[in-house]
Motif scaffolding. Structure first.
Motif, PDB file in Angstrom:
ATOM      1  N   ASP A 154     -12.342  12.776  14.864  1.00 19.45           N
ATOM      2  CA  ASP A 154     -13.662  13.405  14.808  1.00 19.45           C
ATOM      3  C   ASP A 154     -14.579  12.860  15.895  1.00 19.45           C
ATOM      4  N   LYS A 155     -14.510  11.556  16.119  1.00 16.49           N
ATOM      5  CA  LYS A 155     -15.343  10.910  17.134  1.00 16.49           C
ATOM      6  C   LYS A 155     -15.069  11.501  18.522  1.00 16.49           C
ATOM      7  N   GLN A 156     -13.822  11.867  18.774  1.00 15.00           N
ATOM      8  CA  GLN A 156     -13.437  12.414  20.079  1.00 15.00           C
ATOM      9  C   GLN A 156     -13.412  13.950  20.079  1.00 15.00           C
ATOM     10  N   ASN A 157     -13.900  14.558  19.000  1.00  9.89           N
ATOM     11  CA  ASN A 157     -13.922  16.024  18.863  1.00  9.89           C
ATOM     12  C   ASN A 157     -12.533  16.638  19.036  1.00  9.89           C
ATOM     13  N   LEU A 158     -11.527  16.015  18.424  1.00 10.91           N
ATOM     14  CA  LEU A 158     -10.149  16.501  18.528  1.00 10.91           C
ATOM     15  C   LEU A 158      -9.651  17.176  17.242  1.00 10.91           C
ATOM     16  N   HIS A 159     -10.350  17.000  16.149  1.00  7.56           N
ATOM     17  CA  HIS A 159      -9.884  17.480  14.849  1.00  7.56           C
ATOM     18  C   HIS A 159     -10.107  18.977  14.716  1.00  7.56           C
ATOM     19  N   LEU A 160      -9.097  19.702  14.292  1.00  9.11           N
ATOM     20  CA  LEU A 160      -9.191  21.136  14.047  1.00  9.11           C
ATOM     21  C   LEU A 160      -9.047  21.389  12.548  1.00  9.11           C
ATOM     22  N   PRO A 161      -9.599  22.490  12.046  1.00 13.85           N
ATOM     23  CA  PRO A 161      -9.341  22.855  10.645  1.00 13.85           C
ATOM     24  C   PRO A 161      -7.868  23.243  10.461  1.00 13.85           C
ATOM     25  N   ALA A 162      -7.430  23.322   9.239  1.00 20.35           N
ATOM     26  CA  ALA A 162      -6.040  23.684   8.949  1.00 20.35           C
ATOM     27  C   ALA A 162      -5.707  25.030   9.571  1.00 20.35           C
ATOM     28  N   LEU A 163      -4.517  25.140  10.103  1.00 13.63           N
ATOM     29  CA  LEU A 163      -4.072  26.400  10.709  1.00 13.63           C
ATOM     30  C   LEU A 163      -3.540  27.324   9.620  1.00 13.63           C
ATOM     31  N   GLY A 164      -3.880  28.615   9.746  1.00 15.34           N
ATOM     32  CA  GLY A 164      -3.543  29.655   8.795  1.00 15.34           C
ATOM     33  C   GLY A 164      -2.245  29.571   8.175  1.00 15.34           C
ATOM     34  N   ARG A 176       0.828  -1.197   0.000  1.00 14.96           N
ATOM     35  CA  ARG A 176       0.000   0.000   0.000  1.00 14.96           C
ATOM     36  C   ARG A 176       0.861   1.244   0.000  1.00 14.96           C
ATOM     37  N   GLU A 177       0.331   2.277  -0.655  1.00 15.07           N
ATOM     38  CA  GLU A 177       1.038   3.547  -0.712  1.00 15.07           C
ATOM     39  C   GLU A 177       0.924   4.273   0.621  1.00 15.07           C
ATOM     40  N   VAL A 178       2.042   4.793   1.107  1.00 17.88           N
ATOM     41  CA  VAL A 178       2.089   5.530   2.365  1.00 17.88           C
ATOM     42  C   VAL A 178       2.351   6.991   2.035  1.00 17.88           C
ATOM     43  N   GLU A 179       1.552   7.887   2.625  1.00 23.18           N
ATOM     44  CA  GLU A 179       1.693   9.315   2.387  1.00 23.18           C
ATOM     45  C   GLU A 179       1.886  10.049   3.705  1.00 23.18           C
ATOM     46  N   ARG A 180       2.477  11.231   3.610  1.00 15.61           N
ATOM     47  CA  ARG A 180       2.605  12.117   4.766  1.00 15.61           C
ATOM     48  C   ARG A 180       1.621  13.263   4.602  1.00 15.61           C
ATOM     49  N   VAL A 181       0.940  13.624   5.674  1.00 15.73           N
ATOM     50  CA  VAL A 181      -0.002  14.747   5.659  1.00 15.73           C
ATOM     51  C   VAL A 181       0.110  15.534   6.956  1.00 15.73           C
ATOM     52  N   ASN A 182      -0.359  16.776   6.914  1.00 12.03           N
ATOM     53  CA  ASN A 182      -0.405  17.628   8.097  1.00 12.03           C
ATOM     54  C   ASN A 182      -1.783  17.545   8.721  1.00 12.03           C
ATOM     55  N   VAL A 183      -1.845  17.454  10.030  1.00  9.35           N
ATOM     56  CA  VAL A 183      -3.099  17.376  10.766  1.00  9.35           C
ATOM     57  C   VAL A 183      -2.999  18.308  11.967  1.00  9.35           C
ATOM     58  N   ASN A 184      -4.068  19.039  12.222  1.00  6.76           N
ATOM     59  CA  ASN A 184      -4.114  19.921  13.383  1.00  6.76           C
ATOM     60  C   ASN A 184      -5.191  19.417  14.339  1.00  6.76           C
ATOM     61  N   VAL A 185      -4.827  19.273  15.601  1.00  3.82           N
ATOM     62  CA  VAL A 185      -5.736  18.700  16.588  1.00  3.82           C
ATOM     63  C   VAL A 185      -5.712  19.519  17.869  1.00  3.82           C
ATOM     64  N   ALA A 225       0.183  20.522  16.036  1.00  3.37           N
ATOM     65  CA  ALA A 225       0.328  20.395  14.589  1.00  3.37           C
ATOM     66  C   ALA A 225       1.155  19.144  14.339  1.00  3.37           C
ATOM     67  N   LEU A 226       0.562  18.184  13.652  1.00  2.00           N
ATOM     68  CA  LEU A 226       1.204  16.892  13.419  1.00  2.00           C
ATOM     69  C   LEU A 226       1.529  16.693  11.948  1.00  2.00           C
ATOM     70  N   VAL A 227       2.608  16.022  11.691  1.00  2.37           N
ATOM     71  CA  VAL A 227       2.863  15.458  10.371  1.00  2.37           C
ATOM     72  C   VAL A 227       2.769  13.956  10.580  1.00  2.37           C
ATOM     73  N   ILE A 228       1.801  13.336   9.894  1.00  2.00           N
ATOM     74  CA  ILE A 228       1.570  11.910  10.080  1.00  2.00           C
ATOM     75  C   ILE A 228       1.871  11.150   8.805  1.00  2.00           C
ATOM     76  N   GLU A 229       2.096   9.860   8.972  1.00  2.00           N
ATOM     77  CA  GLU A 229       2.380   8.984   7.843  1.00  2.00           C
ATOM     78  C   GLU A 229       1.552   7.723   8.005  1.00  2.00           C
ATOM     79  N   GLY A 230       0.963   7.271   6.917  1.00  2.00           N
ATOM     80  CA  GLY A 230       0.189   6.040   6.953  1.00  2.00           C
ATOM     81  C   GLY A 230      -0.507   5.797   5.635  1.00  2.00           C
ATOM     82  N   THR A 231      -1.128   4.657   5.524  1.00  2.00           N
ATOM     83  CA  THR A 231      -1.873   4.335   4.312  1.00  2.00           C
ATOM     84  C   THR A 231      -3.136   5.186   4.257  1.00  2.00           C
ATOM     85  N   THR A 232      -3.764   5.207   3.117  1.00  2.00           N
ATOM     86  CA  THR A 232      -5.008   5.958   2.961  1.00  2.00           C
ATOM     87  C   THR A 232      -6.064   5.463   3.945  1.00  2.00           C
TER      88      THR A 232
END
Length: 75
Positions: A65-75, A2-11, A47-54
């Motif tokens: 989202d279930k734990q109400n931890l997800h934030l929109p992207a930071l400016g 599986r393809e692994v990607e890095r993304v930014n996540v704000n929580v 602000a996290l940089v995470i890596e994992g499969t889709t």
């Protein structure tokens, strides 16, 4: 393989819950930055940089989202 990607996540700054969600979703946290509120010294986000499969990233986002931890992207 599986393809692994890095993304930014704000929580919201609940590191224990974020780490547990990452572990459950099989996500690797590559980088972690603490974000302070501009007007005070209060920790306002992580602000996290995470890596994992889709699939793993989708499950991680669902857990956040279930734990109400997800934030929109930071400016």
């Amino acid at each position: 393989m599986r393809e692994v990607e890095r993304v930014n996540v704000n929580v919201y700054p609940d590191l224990e819950k974020v780490v547990l969600a990452a572990r459950e979703a099989n996500i690797i946290i590559q980088d972690l930055q603490f974000v302070q509120d501009v007007d005070s010294d209060i920790l306002s986000a992580l602000a996290l940089v995470i890596e994992g499969t889709t699939d793993a990233k989708s499950y991680f986002a669902w857990l956040l989202d279930k734990q109400n931890l997800h934030l929109p992207a930071l400016g």
